[in-house]
Write a protein that holds these residues in place. Structure first.
Motif, PDB file in Angstrom:
ATOM      1  N   ALA A   1      79.880   3.876  25.654  1.00  0.00           N
ATOM      2  CA  ALA A   1      78.516   4.113  26.155  1.00  0.00           C
ATOM      3  C   ALA A   1      78.497   5.108  27.313  1.00  0.00           C
ATOM      4  O   ALA A   1      77.673   6.024  27.341  1.00  0.00           O
ATOM      5  CB  ALA A   1      77.864   2.798  26.567  1.00  0.00           C
ATOM      6  N   GLY A   2      79.397   4.945  28.256  1.00  0.00           N
ATOM      7  CA  GLY A   2      79.445   5.868  29.398  1.00  0.00           C
ATOM      8  C   GLY A   2      79.833   7.278  28.982  1.00  0.00           C
ATOM      9  O   GLY A   2      79.241   8.262  29.435  1.00  0.00           O
ATOM     10  N   ILE A   3      80.821   7.370  28.094  1.00  0.00           N
ATOM     11  CA  ILE A   3      81.256   8.690  27.620  1.00  0.00           C
ATOM     12  C   ILE A   3      80.115   9.371  26.858  1.00  0.00           C
ATOM     13  O   ILE A   3      79.858  10.560  27.048  1.00  0.00           O
ATOM     14  CB  ILE A   3      82.510   8.563  26.725  1.00  0.00           C
ATOM     15  CG1 ILE A   3      83.675   7.980  27.524  1.00  0.00           C
ATOM     16  CG2 ILE A   3      82.900   9.913  26.137  1.00  0.00           C
ATOM     17  CD1 ILE A   3      84.878   7.611  26.669  1.00  0.00           C
TER      18      ILE A   3
ATOM     19  N   ALA B   1      76.930   8.934  27.265  1.00  0.00           N
ATOM     20  CA  ALA B   1      75.896   9.360  28.213  1.00  0.00           C
ATOM     21  C   ALA B   1      76.268  10.690  28.856  1.00  0.00           C
ATOM     22  O   ALA B   1      75.434  11.596  28.974  1.00  0.00           O
ATOM     23  CB  ALA B   1      75.689   8.287  29.283  1.00  0.00           C
ATOM     24  N   VAL B   2      77.532  10.838  29.253  1.00  0.00           N
ATOM     25  CA  VAL B   2      77.990  12.090  29.873  1.00  0.00           C
ATOM     26  C   VAL B   2      77.924  13.231  28.859  1.00  0.00           C
ATOM     27  O   VAL B   2      77.453  14.328  29.176  1.00  0.00           O
ATOM     28  CB  VAL B   2      79.414  11.937  30.454  1.00  0.00           C
ATOM     29  CG1 VAL B   2      79.975  13.278  30.887  1.00  0.00           C
ATOM     30  CG2 VAL B   2      79.401  10.968  31.628  1.00  0.00           C
ATOM     31  N   TYR B   3      78.391  13.006  27.636  1.00  0.00           N
ATOM     32  CA  TYR B   3      78.327  14.039  26.600  1.00  0.00           C
ATOM     33  C   TYR B   3      76.884  14.432  26.304  1.00  0.00           C
ATOM     34  O   TYR B   3      76.574  15.606  26.114  1.00  0.00           O
ATOM     35  CB  TYR B   3      78.999  13.564  25.308  1.00  0.00           C
ATOM     36  CG  TYR B   3      80.461  13.897  25.223  1.00  0.00           C
ATOM     37  CD1 TYR B   3      80.886  15.092  24.656  1.00  0.00           C
ATOM     38  CD2 TYR B   3      81.418  13.019  25.688  1.00  0.00           C
ATOM     39  CE1 TYR B   3      82.231  15.405  24.563  1.00  0.00           C
ATOM     40  CE2 TYR B   3      82.763  13.319  25.598  1.00  0.00           C
ATOM     41  CZ  TYR B   3      83.162  14.504  25.035  1.00  0.00           C
ATOM     42  OH  TYR B   3      84.488  14.812  24.953  1.00  0.00           O
TER      43      TYR B   3
ATOM     44  N   MET C   1      81.584  18.171  33.705  1.00  0.00           N
ATOM     45  CA  MET C   1      81.019  17.541  32.516  1.00  0.00           C
ATOM     46  C   MET C   1      80.988  18.528  31.350  1.00  0.00           C
ATOM     47  O   MET C   1      81.339  18.187  30.219  1.00  0.00           O
ATOM     48  CB  MET C   1      79.604  17.034  32.808  1.00  0.00           C
ATOM     49  CG  MET C   1      79.559  15.795  33.674  1.00  0.00           C
ATOM     50  SD  MET C   1      77.913  15.335  34.277  1.00  0.00           S
ATOM     51  CE  MET C   1      76.837  15.606  32.916  1.00  0.00           C
TER      52      MET C   1
END
Length: 171
Positions: free
Chosen positions: A23-25, A27-29, A110
């Motif tokens: 989920a965090g990855i 969001a960053v992508y 990012m």
């Protein structure tokens, strides 16, 4: 029938926890992907003034390479001073004064995730992330049994997603 249920439950469990993990990855992508759309504009970019001494008597092409400026083009020369869009260069002294723009540090980091090459450490994260997303695609079809209305409607949505992607590719 019992084996089918067991594999279906296993796919659901892996899908669930891998989804939470990523989920965090994701969001960053997602954020950096949206920001990358605007990379040819000045959106979120900060201007930086640079003054440095480089080799004297550089030609236009060599000057652009030395200053690391894309699409470099000398506009005019007045005496020993070369004028270009971003600033000036004194051929006699080697003094260059120019402006560049760059995104804030965290946004650049990012965005580098999207542009990682095989030699970059992020290469392995990109491979893992891509394979995980592909797993999500495949495991989605184990979430519901094929005879249910939800599954059948889901197939229509899948087909619509494929058609939309193909249309967008060829526009």
């Amino acid at each position: 029938m019992k084996k089918k249920k067991k594999s279906s439950n296993l796919m659901r469990i892996i899908h669930r926890y891998l989804g939470f993990f990523l989920a965090g990855i994701m969001a960053v992508y997602a954020l950096s992907g949206i920001i990358l759309i605007f990379r040819d504009t000045d959106f979120l970019k900060q201007e930086k003034k640079i003054v440095k001494k480089i080799a004297p008597n550089l030609t236009g092409e060599a000057l652009g390479k030395e200053l690391h400026l894309r699409k470099f083009k000398a506009e005019r020369e007045e005496g020993d001073v070369v004028f270009f869009k971003e600033g000036t260069y004194n051929k006699k002294t080697g003094a260059a004064a120019y402006k560049t723009t760059s995104q804030p540090f965290i946004i650049e980091k990012m965005n580098n995730m999207h542009k990682a090459k095989t030699g970059d450490p992020l290469f392995f994260l990109n491979i893992f992330f891509g394979l995980s997303l592909f797993f999500f695609v495949i495991s989605t079809f184990w979430m519901f049994t094929p005879k249910t209305t939800i599954f059948k409607k889901g197939m229509y949505f899948t087909a619509a997603g494929i058609v939309l992607t193909l249309i967008m590719l060829f526009l």
